[in-house]
Scaffold this active site. Structure first.
Site, PDB file in Angstrom:
ATOM      1  N   LEU A   1      33.488  14.148   1.477  1.00  0.00           N
ATOM      2  CA  LEU A   1      34.340  14.507   0.183  1.00  0.00           C
ATOM      3  C   LEU A   1      33.956  16.175   0.096  1.00  0.00           C
ATOM      4  O   LEU A   1      32.835  16.240   0.010  1.00  0.00           O
ATOM      5  CB  LEU A   1      33.846  13.749  -0.799  1.00  0.00           C
ATOM      6  CG  LEU A   1      34.665  12.354  -1.332  1.00  0.00           C
ATOM      7  CD1 LEU A   1      33.652  11.719  -2.539  1.00  0.00           C
ATOM      8  CD2 LEU A   1      36.094  12.596  -1.614  1.00  0.00           C
ATOM      9  N   ASP A   2      34.959  16.907  -0.383  1.00  0.00           N
ATOM     10  CA  ASP A   2      34.482  18.313  -0.688  1.00  0.00           C
ATOM     11  C   ASP A   2      33.371  18.300  -1.773  1.00  0.00           C
ATOM     12  O   ASP A   2      33.479  17.500  -2.718  1.00  0.00           O
ATOM     13  CB  ASP A   2      35.997  19.003  -1.224  1.00  0.00           C
ATOM     14  CG  ASP A   2      36.882  19.195  -0.107  1.00  0.00           C
ATOM     15  OD1 ASP A   2      36.332  18.981   1.089  1.00  0.00           O
ATOM     16  OD2 ASP A   2      38.040  19.511  -0.453  1.00  0.00           O
ATOM     17  N   PRO A   3      32.701  19.483  -1.823  1.00  0.00           N
ATOM     18  CA  PRO A   3      31.600  19.691  -2.912  1.00  0.00           C
ATOM     19  C   PRO A   3      32.314  19.482  -4.276  1.00  0.00           C
ATOM     20  O   PRO A   3      31.613  19.042  -5.068  1.00  0.00           O
ATOM     21  CB  PRO A   3      31.186  20.896  -2.556  1.00  0.00           C
ATOM     22  CG  PRO A   3      31.341  20.918  -1.056  1.00  0.00           C
ATOM     23  CD  PRO A   3      32.686  20.412  -0.670  1.00  0.00           C
TER      24      PRO A   3
END
Length: 316
Positions: free
Chosen positions: A49-51
């Site tokens: 998951l993206d930050p």
């Protein structure tokens, strides 16, 4: 002078932790934190998951890492908020603004028409700011260097899509809830919907609500995990077979189980099946995956005997 760090005594841990990943933390950082709290020897995740994204992040420990790749193909459900009238270099709030437009009045009928246009099978061009590789380098590395790489459109499927207009601090926004196939970029979906509405858009929030059979309601946060006792942390783990919900179960007697774990095919009256989870009998324990063809049970990914013994000891 800094005090010396306490060395963590690692131990065999097998299972799946459903983590509600916090905002601003990379998937790997979240994994390493959970691994440290569980004192696990081996860990991995089932896709990043993206930050800037939060939500369901299944973390795999020990024997579960052998089946983490199976989960990459799972459908996923996201809730996103896009700011209308603003386009950025990255398609989200982390990029530089490259265009601002007035947002026209969007009638309910227009929103329904746009929803219908994006529901179902479609082609999507992956964004430059993504981890896709080209000649051994991630696309975002080219993007940061100012190099545009030609990307081929990919087939994706939007199984469910709900759109709702709102206002956030006087800025018009669009709430998107979408259940999508693997490989779908929600940033790109939001940008494309924004263009279809005539004003452009960029993501300002993203949360994964579900991935495969796992729902955010089943997740724990890092704060909750940190506050638990060691026994409670272990109890929060799902069994390894939680990664195999759609696999047909086959149980073998001790003699055949031993031969199967040696990599030998077994014969039986089983119908052809592409995905099988194989168990030992008394005590019941997962041995690995397989497929059945012409009455033969053909081994796939197998657990080591030591892993099986450790799992049985931890659950006894």
């Amino acid at each position: 002078m800094n005090a010396p760090r306490t060395r963590v005594q690692r131990r065999p841990v097998h299972g799946v932790l459903l983590l509600d990943k916090p905002l601003g933390l990379s998937s790997n950082d979240a994994l390493q934190k959970a691994k440290w709290l569980l004192r696990a020897e081996k860990a991995g995740h089932t896709g990043t998951l993206d930050p800037m994204a939060t939500g369901v992040l299944p973390l795999c420990f020990g024997a579960a890492t052998k089946f983490s790749q199976l989960h990459l193909d799972a459908d996923k459900t996201y809730e996103a908020v896009a700011r209308l009238g603003v386009r950025t270099t990255t398609g989200d709030a982390e990029g530089e603004v490259i265009e601002e437009r007035d947002v026209p009045r969007i009638a309910p009928g227009k929103l329904a028409e746009v929803r219908g246009r994006f529901l179902g099978a479609l082609q999507q061009v992956p964004p430059m700011y993504s981890a896709l590789k080209r000649d051994g380098k991630a696309l975002y590395e080219y993007a940061r260097a100012g190099v545009e790489v030609v990307r081929e459109a990919r087939d994706v499927h939007i199984h469910e899509l709900n759109l709702a207009l709102a206002t956030d601090k006087d800025a018009p926004t669009l709430r998107i809830v979408a259940k999508v196939s693997k490989g779908t970029y929600i940033r790109t979906l939001a940008e494309d919907i924004g263009e279809a509405l005539g004003c452009g858009a960029s993501l300002i929030a993203l949360r994964r609500l579900a991935t495969g059979p796992f729902d955010v309601a089943q997740c724990v946060t890092l704060e909750q995990l940190e506050a638990m006792s060691e026994d409670a942390r272990r109890a929060a783990l799902l069994p390894v077979q939680a990664l195999l919900p759609d696999h047909t179960a086959v149980t073998l007697d001790p003699e055949n189980a031993g031969r199967f774990l040696s990599g030998l095919r077994r014969r039986g009256e089983w119908p052809d099946e592409r995905t099988v989870a194989v168990y030992g009998h008394e005590p019941r324990a997962l041995l690995g995956t397989a497929h059945v063809k012409a009455g033969e049970l053909i081994p796939g990914r197998l657990l080591a005997p030591t892993e099986i013994q450790q799992i049985l000891q931890s659950t006894s």
